[in-house]
Write a protein that holds these residues in place. Structure first.
Motif, short mmCIF file in Angstrom:
data_model
loop_
_atom_site.label_atom_id
_atom_site.label_comp_id
_atom_site.label_asym_id
_atom_site.label_seq_id
_atom_site.Cartn_x
_atom_site.Cartn_y
_atom_site.Cartn_z
N LEU A 1 0.84 -1.21 0.00
CA LEU A 1 0.00 0.00 0.00
C LEU A 1 0.87 1.25 0.00
CD1 LEU A 1 -2.67 -1.12 2.62
CD2 LEU A 1 -3.17 -0.52 0.24
N ARG A 2 1.90 1.25 0.84
CA ARG A 2 2.80 2.40 0.90
C ARG A 2 3.56 2.56 -0.41
NH1 ARG A 2 2.06 6.64 2.96
NH2 ARG A 2 1.63 5.65 5.00
N SER A 3 3.93 1.46 -1.03
CA SER A 3 4.66 1.51 -2.30
C SER A 3 3.81 2.16 -3.39
CB SER A 3 5.05 0.09 -2.73
OG SER A 3 5.74 0.12 -3.96
N VAL A 4 2.53 1.81 -3.45
CA VAL A 4 1.63 2.43 -4.44
C VAL A 4 1.51 3.93 -4.18
CG1 VAL A 4 -0.75 2.52 -5.28
CG2 VAL A 4 0.34 0.31 -4.86
N SER A 5 1.33 4.29 -2.92
CA SER A 5 1.21 5.70 -2.55
C SER A 5 2.44 6.49 -2.99
CB SER A 5 1.02 5.82 -1.03
OG SER A 5 1.20 7.15 -0.60
N GLU A 6 3.63 5.96 -2.71
CA GLU A 6 4.86 6.66 -3.05
C GLU A 6 5.07 6.72 -4.56
OE1 GLU A 6 6.77 8.37 -0.97
OE2 GLU A 6 5.28 7.87 0.55
N ALA A 7 4.69 5.67 -5.27
CA ALA A 7 4.83 5.67 -6.72
C ALA A 7 3.93 6.72 -7.36
CB ALA A 7 4.52 4.28 -7.28
N LEU A 8 2.68 6.83 -6.89
CA LEU A 8 1.77 7.85 -7.42
C LEU A 8 2.27 9.26 -7.09
CD1 LEU A 8 -1.67 6.22 -6.53
CD2 LEU A 8 -0.63 6.41 -8.79
N LYS A 9 2.86 9.43 -5.92
CA LYS A 9 3.43 10.72 -5.56
C LYS A 9 4.55 11.10 -6.51
CE LYS A 9 4.06 11.60 -1.19
NZ LYS A 9 4.64 11.61 0.19
N ALA A 10 5.42 10.15 -6.79
CA ALA A 10 6.55 10.42 -7.69
C ALA A 10 6.07 10.80 -9.08
CB ALA A 10 7.45 9.19 -7.76
N GLU A 11 5.06 10.09 -9.58
CA GLU A 11 4.54 10.40 -10.92
C GLU A 11 3.93 11.79 -10.95
OE1 GLU A 11 5.02 8.73 -13.63
OE2 GLU A 11 5.93 6.98 -12.65
N THR A 12 3.21 12.16 -9.90
CA THR A 12 2.59 13.49 -9.85
C THR A 12 3.64 14.59 -9.89
OG1 THR A 12 0.73 12.61 -8.55
CG2 THR A 12 1.04 15.00 -8.55
N TYR A 13 4.67 14.46 -9.09
CA TYR A 13 5.72 15.48 -9.06
C TYR A 13 6.44 15.58 -10.39
CZ TYR A 13 5.57 16.84 -4.12
OH TYR A 13 5.20 17.37 -2.91
N GLN A 14 6.73 14.46 -11.01
CA GLN A 14 7.42 14.50 -12.30
C GLN A 14 6.54 15.12 -13.38
OE1 GLN A 14 10.07 10.79 -13.07
NE2 GLN A 14 8.59 10.12 -11.54
N ARG A 15 5.24 14.81 -13.33
CA ARG A 15 4.31 15.41 -14.31
C ARG A 15 4.24 16.92 -14.13
NH1 ARG A 15 2.17 18.25 -17.04
NH2 ARG A 15 0.10 18.19 -17.99
N LEU A 16 4.14 17.39 -12.91
CA LEU A 16 4.04 18.83 -12.67
C LEU A 16 5.35 19.54 -13.04
CD1 LEU A 16 2.17 18.86 -9.23
CD2 LEU A 16 1.21 19.27 -11.51
N ALA A 17 6.47 18.88 -12.82
CA ALA A 17 7.76 19.48 -13.18
C ALA A 17 7.98 19.49 -14.68
CB ALA A 17 8.89 18.73 -12.49
N GLY A 18 7.26 18.63 -15.41
CA GLY A 18 7.37 18.61 -16.86
C GLY A 18 8.65 17.98 -17.38
N VAL A 19 9.19 17.04 -16.62
CA VAL A 19 10.44 16.39 -17.04
C VAL A 19 10.13 15.05 -17.69
CG1 VAL A 19 11.79 17.54 -15.25
CG2 VAL A 19 10.69 15.33 -14.75
N LYS A 20 11.18 14.42 -18.22
CA LYS A 20 11.04 13.11 -18.82
C LYS A 20 10.45 12.13 -17.80
CE LYS A 20 13.87 9.71 -21.30
NZ LYS A 20 15.25 9.37 -21.72
N PRO A 21 9.43 11.33 -18.13
CA PRO A 21 8.87 11.05 -19.46
C PRO A 21 7.68 11.94 -19.84
CG PRO A 21 7.94 9.54 -17.88
CD PRO A 21 8.87 10.43 -17.10
N TYR A 22 7.57 13.11 -19.21
CA TYR A 22 6.42 13.98 -19.45
C TYR A 22 6.75 15.19 -20.33
CZ TYR A 22 4.26 11.13 -15.87
OH TYR A 22 3.75 10.06 -15.17
N ARG A 23 7.83 15.10 -21.09
CA ARG A 23 8.16 16.17 -22.04
C ARG A 23 7.54 15.93 -23.41
NH1 ARG A 23 11.93 19.83 -20.39
NH2 ARG A 23 13.38 19.23 -18.71
N GLY A 24 6.85 14.81 -23.57
CA GLY A 24 6.29 14.47 -24.87
C GLY A 24 5.08 15.31 -25.25
N ALA A 25 4.46 14.93 -26.37
CA ALA A 25 3.34 15.71 -26.91
C ALA A 25 2.09 15.57 -26.06
CB ALA A 25 3.05 15.25 -28.34
N ASP A 26 1.92 14.47 -25.37
CA ASP A 26 0.70 14.24 -24.58
C ASP A 26 1.08 13.75 -23.18
OD1 ASP A 26 -1.83 13.81 -23.67
OD2 ASP A 26 -2.50 12.67 -25.42
N PRO A 27 1.54 14.66 -22.31
CA PRO A 27 1.98 14.23 -20.97
C PRO A 27 0.85 13.65 -20.13
CG PRO A 27 1.88 16.62 -21.11
CD PRO A 27 1.72 16.11 -22.50
#
Length: 294
Positions: free
Chosen positions: A93-119
């Motif tokens: 459960l904690r692993s899922v929570s931390e993984a979703l947190k990491a994806e959110t931060y990376q998406r908001l920062a706009g870094v790879k893999p979210y630099r593409g045409a459809d982040p």
């Protein structure tokens, strides 16, 4: 729970999902700790009541013997709450929570893999895979209400460094390392005190001829239970792991590259998330490893 909409709404939905998985993980951990504490109390109570039963006579002897028997009978039932399966479910459960947190931060920062045409499509796919892989644990997160909180104030790598890395360092890893060192020291002092009490009780019993030796077993049980509880909680290990992670995050911040070079910015975020992930994976693996049956 809100339905994701286009654009920023999808990040908000993933952030809400992170909240409910985090709440479920915290509740699972609380149940494990509570079971361990009750198990400790029952073990000591059984030893104490059993010893008292041998020292008193008549009806009281039967009463204390019954209390000891009840405590011993209840202990295996409570131990189920500390089983390897329970610990594994909590860490997942904690692993899922931390993984979703990491994806959110990376998406908001706009870094790879979210630099593409459809982040947002990338976020939908990656977050969906994380949640689907843990679908067997979704019952509790599915009925929890997300915490009311805004998205992190992150829009680039500079704000990511401030809101994610620096706050993890100053608000979490350093304070937690200090707290865990203090808790570990308290348990060590308590176990040392109890060990001294055993030695003193044995010495007094031998010198004055008093029948105190029967209480040595009770005190020994209490000492062993304290050590077992502290060991199960992994206080010392977590303290070292958090201190190590704090040092690594501090080093990363000291070499922060800024946003000008996309490749260096991507590397900084990826390395920051790797350090945090390694720390999470390490203590979770340690929890499940030591709770597995021999």
């Amino acid at each position: 729970m809100t339905t994701p909409t286009l654009g920023r709404g999808l990040a908000e939905w993933v952030w809400e999902q992170q909240s409910v998985w985090s709440q479920a993980a915290s509740a699972a951990k609380a149940r494990i700790v509570r079971s361990r504490l009750i198990l400790l109390a029952l073990t000591v109570a059984a030893a104490l009541a059993g010893t008292v039963a041998t020292q008193v006579g008549g009806a009281w002897s039967r009463v204390f013997a019954g209390v000891a028997a009840a405590a011993l009978a209840a202990a295996p039932v409570l131990a189920r709450g500390t089983s390897p399966k329970s610990v594994a479910e909590w860490t997942r459960l904690r692993s899922v929570s931390e993984a979703l947190k990491a994806e959110t931060y990376q998406r908001l920062a706009g870094v790879k893999p979210y630099r593409g045409a459809d982040p947002d499509e990338t976020l939908k796919r990656r977050a969906g895979r994380i949640i689907n892989d843990a679908s067997d644990l979704a019952a509790e997160p599915g009925i929890l209400t997300p915490a009311v909180r805004p998205l992190p104030a992150v829009s680039d790598v500079t704000s990511y460094a401030r809101e994610r890395v620096e706050k993890q360092l100053t608000d979490y890893y350093r304070p937690r390392a200090k707290h865990l060192a203090e808790v570990s020291a308290r348990y060590l002092r308590a176990a040392t005190f109890v060990s001294l009490a055993i030695a003193v009780t044995s010495a007094v019993s031998a010198i004055v001829g008093a029948n105190l030796s029967v209480w040595v077993g009770v005190v020994t049980t209490f000492s062993a239970s304290l050590v077992a509880f502290s060991t199960a909680q992994r206080y010392s290990y977590q303290q070292l792991e958090f201190a190590r992670t704090a040092t690594q995050l501090s080093l990363l911040l000291s070499t922060f590259p800024g946003d000008a070079d996309p490749a260096r910015a991507d590397h900084f975020v990826a390395e920051s998330e790797r350090v945090i992930s390694v720390s999470n994976d390490a203590w979770m693996a340690k929890q499940t490893e030591a709770d597995e049956p021999a």
